[in-house]
Enzyme design. Structure first.
Site, PDB file in Angstrom:
ATOM      1  N   HIS A 166      38.145  46.564  46.422  1.00  0.00           N
ATOM      2  CA  HIS A 166      37.426  47.007  45.219  1.00  0.00           C
ATOM      3  C   HIS A 166      38.399  47.875  44.413  1.00  0.00           C
ATOM      4  O   HIS A 166      38.549  49.059  44.666  1.00  0.00           O
ATOM      5  CB  HIS A 166      36.184  47.813  45.601  1.00  0.00           C
ATOM      6  CG  HIS A 166      35.154  47.005  46.327  1.00  0.00           C
ATOM      7  ND1 HIS A 166      34.439  45.991  45.723  1.00  0.00           N
ATOM      8  CD2 HIS A 166      34.734  47.034  47.616  1.00  0.00           C
ATOM      9  CE1 HIS A 166      33.612  45.447  46.593  1.00  0.00           C
ATOM     10  NE2 HIS A 166      33.773  46.059  47.756  1.00  0.00           N
ATOM     11  N   GLU A 200      36.122  41.357  49.389  1.00  0.00           N
ATOM     12  CA  GLU A 200      35.143  41.802  48.380  1.00  0.00           C
ATOM     13  C   GLU A 200      35.824  42.115  47.049  1.00  0.00           C
ATOM     14  O   GLU A 200      35.522  43.104  46.377  1.00  0.00           O
ATOM     15  CB  GLU A 200      34.388  43.052  48.888  1.00  0.00           C
ATOM     16  CG  GLU A 200      33.715  42.843  50.234  1.00  0.00           C
ATOM     17  CD  GLU A 200      32.929  44.060  50.732  1.00  0.00           C
ATOM     18  OE1 GLU A 200      32.704  44.999  49.934  1.00  0.00           O
ATOM     19  OE2 GLU A 200      32.560  44.069  51.913  1.00  0.00           O
ATOM     20  N   ASP A 227      37.040  42.906  43.543  1.00  0.00           N
ATOM     21  CA  ASP A 227      36.694  43.118  42.137  1.00  0.00           C
ATOM     22  C   ASP A 227      37.663  44.148  41.566  1.00  0.00           C
ATOM     23  O   ASP A 227      38.422  44.773  42.308  1.00  0.00           O
ATOM     24  CB  ASP A 227      35.211  43.482  41.908  1.00  0.00           C
ATOM     25  CG  ASP A 227      34.698  44.604  42.783  1.00  0.00           C
ATOM     26  OD1 ASP A 227      35.482  45.517  43.116  1.00  0.00           O
ATOM     27  OD2 ASP A 227      33.495  44.610  43.119  1.00  0.00           O
TER      28      ASP A 227
HETATM   29  O1  9MR Z   1      26.713  44.602  46.951  1.00  0.00           O
HETATM   30  C1  9MR Z   1      25.977  45.439  47.806  1.00  0.00           C
HETATM   31  C2  9MR Z   1      24.918  46.163  47.001  1.00  0.00           C
HETATM   32  O2  9MR Z   1      23.965  45.244  46.507  1.00  0.00           O
HETATM   33  C3  9MR Z   1      24.247  47.200  47.851  1.00  0.00           C
HETATM   34  O3  9MR Z   1      23.386  47.974  47.046  1.00  0.00           O
HETATM   35  C4  9MR Z   1      25.285  48.092  48.491  1.00  0.00           C
HETATM   36  C5  9MR Z   1      24.648  49.131  49.373  1.00  0.00           C
HETATM   37  O4  9MR Z   1      25.581  49.840  50.097  1.00  0.00           O
HETATM   38  O5  9MR Z   1      26.175  47.298  49.256  1.00  0.00           O
HETATM   39  C6  9MR Z   1      26.890  46.441  48.460  1.00  0.00           C
HETATM   40  O6  9MR Z   1      27.880  45.779  49.200  1.00  0.00           O
HETATM   41  C7  9MR Z   1      28.833  46.578  49.859  1.00  0.00           C
HETATM   42  C8  9MR Z   1      29.304  45.831  51.074  1.00  0.00           C
HETATM   43  O7  9MR Z   1      28.202  45.493  51.869  1.00  0.00           O
HETATM   44  C9  9MR Z   1      30.298  46.639  51.875  1.00  0.00           C
HETATM   45  N1  9MR Z   1      31.390  47.057  51.060  1.00  0.00           N
HETATM   46  C10 9MR Z   1      31.058  47.693  49.820  1.00  0.00           C
HETATM   47  C11 9MR Z   1      30.090  46.837  49.023  1.00  0.00           C
HETATM   48  C12 9MR Z   1      29.780  47.489  47.682  1.00  0.00           C
HETATM   49  O8  9MR Z   1      29.108  48.679  47.858  1.00  0.00           O
END
Ligand code: 9MR
Length: 480
Positions: A258, A286, A288
């Site tokens: 990220h 992940e 972005d």
């Molecule tokens: O994309 C996910 C988001 O919808 C949720 O609200 C969030 C809660 O913690 O988690 C996001 O995904 C995460 C992923 O599971 C782990 N790495 C970080 C991601 C972004 O927060």
């Protein structure tokens, strides 16, 4: 808050992995073909490619380089045809955004709900995609009943959660993020419910438990801010080294990635390489790349460079198995909700049109559509990217986004090559000519020839299909 959040590489298959990969490929192709037959009927099969396998998609180009290109997807988006059209054609790996997390799958002790995760798996299977299971053990999105357990009961709860979930998806997921985000940024262990109950040994226990439930799934540790070298990635490196020396089943490390524009760590490739040298797969899990809103063309150009850098880094490391973007487009990205004033972090804009980053990734993967027409050199040049904007029985509308390269351009020419059973019947936003069969169109810019460096314009067209072939066409762009 406001800190870069990233992920890391993950490990790969031990002995027998090659055969497994072949079996998986066959299963995937079978699923893809089945979906195609369902969608278009048997008569149309010859000459068509399963969704996601076309040579001009991210998935197709990545496959040609021995990698996958994935996206995160949530269940609510499965009813959005724009999102599913892109997800199902451009990507060949899916990570459920929330649907396999503990608070969804086991909201109360011993009571399981796999329906949301099953919906994502079923979408993946219908589109010839594989699934990264995400995740089993994580401090976040953890139901309160787990953190309220007496420490003496946490291990049993963790093991039974892992066994039940991994068994449910046995044979259906490519990999599991078994342990997610176990470290603090200084490299110390995160003192969550699992660490507090079991110490760092919970990680080995979780991996062993997952392996027992599905010996064929690749087992990962996934984290952020470990993409470059530093205290946190050093801590993870020491951990996986120790796990390997103890014979704990670990196959990979996931680098979340990220990023903030302009901040892809310069040591990312070297860092992935040192994990790979331990015999692990690595993956960008992940991806972005966020920027302050509103996005400027300079930031979008930098983002294109950043995405290409990540692709280049992965391609340079033979054990880097693939890249997944977190979200399909800016409209469904988690960034604006988590980082106030930031966004535009993915390859598709808020209207699901491809951005310069998309073209840069296509080019980095070796695609002709994104390669520019001038063969590089930094003067002028343009890239082209296709998206389908509408589909109906017997036809569809396509759109090509033309993006100038590193310098301004004053005119461009783009070609669109449809299949034999497809005829282009109309076009707009350019001066078009067709071949006699009507399936190859040459579009020259009209009022929209002048583009600043990194700027984009679009043209559109309608296609009639006589054989149910809705496949994406190869597109090119050249400048004089
Ligand atoms: O994309 C996910 C988001 O919808 C949720 O609200 C969030 C809660 O913690 O988690 C996001 O995904 C995460 C992923 O599971 C782990 N790495 C970080 C991601 C972004 O927060």
């Amino acid at each position: 808050m406001g800190k870069p959040h990233g992920s890391q590489p993950s490990g790969s298959q031990p002995s027998g992995g090659k055969r497994l990969r072949e079996v998986r490929l066959r299963v995937r192709l079978t699923a893809g073909l089945a979906a195609l037959v369902t969608a278009i009927g048997l008569g149309a099969l010859s000459g068509a490619t399963p969704a996601g396998a076309a040579g001009t998609t991210l998935a197709g180009l990545a496959s040609a380089r021995g990698r996958y290109f994935g996206t995160e997807l949530t269940q609510d988006l499965l009813s959005d045809s724009t999102v599913t059209a892109i997800a199902g054609t451009q990507f060949n790996m899916v990570t459920p955004g929330n649907e396999m997390k503990w608070d969804t799958t086991e909201p109360s002790n011993g009571s399981y709900n796999f329906a949301p995760g099953d919906a994502i798996v079923s979408f993946a299977q219908q589109h010839g995609m594989e699934v990264r299971g995400h995740n089993l053990v994580w401090y976040s999105q953890l139901p309160s009943w787990v953190s309220s357990l007496p420490t003496s009961q946490v291990q049993a709860a963790m093991e039974s959660h892992i066994t039940t979930e991994v068994s449910h998806y046995k044979g259906e997921v490519y990999s599991w993020d078994v342990v997610n985000e176990p470290f603090n940024d200084d490299g110390s262990y995160r003192a969550d419910a699992f660490y507090n109950a079991m110490g760092s040994g919970y990680i080995a226990d979780a991996l062993r438990t997952a392996h027992a439930a599905d010996p064929n799934a690749k087992l990962y540790i996934n984290d952020y801010n470990i993409e470059g070298e530093g205290a946190k990635s050093d801590a993870l490196y020491a951990l996986v080294q120790s796990l390997i020396s103890q014979g704990v089943p670990i196959n990979g490390v996931g680098f979340e990635s990220h990023f903030i524009v302009g901040q892809v760590p310069a040591t990312m490739q070297a860092n992935m390489r040192r994990f790979a040298a331990l015999g692990l797969d690595v993956a960008v899990t992940e991806l972005d790349d966020r920027m302050p809103l509103p996005a400027t063309s300079a930031d979008l150009a930098q983002q294109a460079t950043d995405y290409a850098t990540v692709v280049d880094d992965c391609l340079a490391v033979s054990r880097c198995v693939g890249i997944s973007q977190w979200g399909v487009g800016d409209a469904d990205s988690w960034i604006p909700g988590a980082f106030s004033g930031y966004g535009a972090a993915t390859m598709y804009d808020s209207g699901y049109q491809p951005k310069p980053a998309y073209n840069a990734v296509v080019a980095a993967l070796g695609g002709t559509g994104g390669g520019g027409g001038t063969g590089g050199g930094g003067t002028g040049g343009c890239t082209a990217a296709y998206t389908e904007t509408q589909q109906w029985s017997g036809g569809f509308n396509g759109q090509v986004t033309v993006t100038a390269g590193s310098s301004a351009i004053t005119s461009w020419t783009s070609t669109v090559t449809m299949g034999g059973g497809q005829v282009i019947s109309a076009s707009w936003n350019g001066n078009a000519t067709w071949n006699t069969a009507g399936n190859v169109m040459t579009m020259k810019s009209s009022y929209n020839g002048s583009l600043a460096a990194g700027a984009s314009t679009t043209f559109g067209f309608t296609v009639q299909t006589s054989n149910g072939d809705y496949a994406a066409p190869p597109v090119t762009c050249t400048t004089p």
